[in-house]
Design a protein around this motif. Sequence first.
Motif: not given
Length: 499
Positions: A224-230
């Motif tokens: 889950v690439q949530w940091r890149l998403f943010l």
Amino acid sequence: MSSGGMMMFKASKERSEETRGLIENRGSGASDAVCASLSGVGVETDGMSIDDVVTLLDWGPFHWLLLFQCGLSWACDAAEMMLLSFLVPRITPVLMPDASKEERDHYGFLLSAITFIGIWLGALVFGRVSDQLGRKPGYLISTAMVGFFGILCSFAQTMNTLIALRAVVGIGLGGVTCAVTLFSEVVAEKYRGAAIILSIGALWTFGCVFETCIAWLCFSMHGVQWRLFLVLSALPSLTLLTIFPWLVESPRYYLVHGRGEEAVQVLKAAAARNKVRLPDNLKLHAPKKPAAGGKSESHLKTLLGKKYRTTTVLLWGLWFCSVISYYGLCFVTPLYFSFQHQNEYAVTLLSALAEIPGMVATSYLVDRIGRKRTKAVMFSIGGIATFVLSVSSLPFGVLTLAAIVGRGSVLGAFNDLYVYTPEVYPTSSRAFGLGLCSAVARIAGIIVSYISFANESASEAASAVLVYSLCSFAGAVISMCLPIETKGRRLDGNEVGGG
């Protein structure tokens, strides 16, 4: 821009040529009285009203640039709000791997709700900042908060840290109304409705499409690439900061605060860019003052005074219904279709693109049947489509079409509110009035966060959609109860606050 929008922008060319001829005659020494009678714009020997000058500016390169500068705020706002619909269901298992489902649901709700609480606070703060310090400073500070704290969110190690940072992002998002106020105050009435709706609608939709695409990209990667998403979600706001050296302040703000020379400078710069001639010795009428012996009223007292009380209360109801209906569909649609094992990204992307027809329809209607009727029509269509969407047993194609029509129609009604609200209030309290409406609506955002993200099945999500349908129908009824129609209204015709 659509052909309908272009036709609206060309509709007053003959009028503009006539008034431009007036100014040229005035500059060559023609009689003021004769010029006034020829044009009907009310030129007097002691100056012109700011609305007369804005009308003379017509529509040109100055307005296209300002539309882009102010409209980009809506792309950034859309990206940060759509972020929640993709992030909330995915982030709690990552940052809270050992927590129970109930605890994860609780923190997921808090993450969404705190954003709306921040917007509520920011709308109040930046509405006041915009009326006291200027539209441009309010817009700049709010954009910087969204960009910088949006990036900081990607470094969060715990849910509590992420929630705290998203609260600050929410406060920044509350200042997006500063851009609407600035833009509405330098556009002639003939173009104002279509221009605001097309700028907000087109760039908001761009933000929604952008956010859906990067969510599809990031969450399709391994893990889950949530940091890149943010990080990617915050980049539009940081990019927006680069345009502020070329952004003007509202001449109406300058005039109301006794800075008439600066107002004239802004208007002359706009005229030069649009290739319109204004008198070298241009003077503006001072805004109307309270009656002798009277005291300046507070912004809130103005909005709740006799003149605006009914309108203000009804507007609060409309903003409440709009947020429930629109954000409800934005938040629940991905969950709704994921529960049915469908491609949530594809449906969300189609729904976002469907906002374009709703935007075009609203921009066409708003200057033909009026602001009130347009809201009623779009809310009604949205209510019907959303009701169909609540019937989860219908075929996937029918549900997808209902989601598309519902979201596009409700956004059209919401955009109409951004035209109507600044038009109905006086300049001295315009940004505060718009900000207060936005703040009241964010209470609905907290409610819709709980309704949308608490669902665990398609049937529960369908019940939430039914609530959104009822709110759309309520919005249609309230729209027709508004006591004032602002179609054709001059902004300098309502400078005196309510009693």
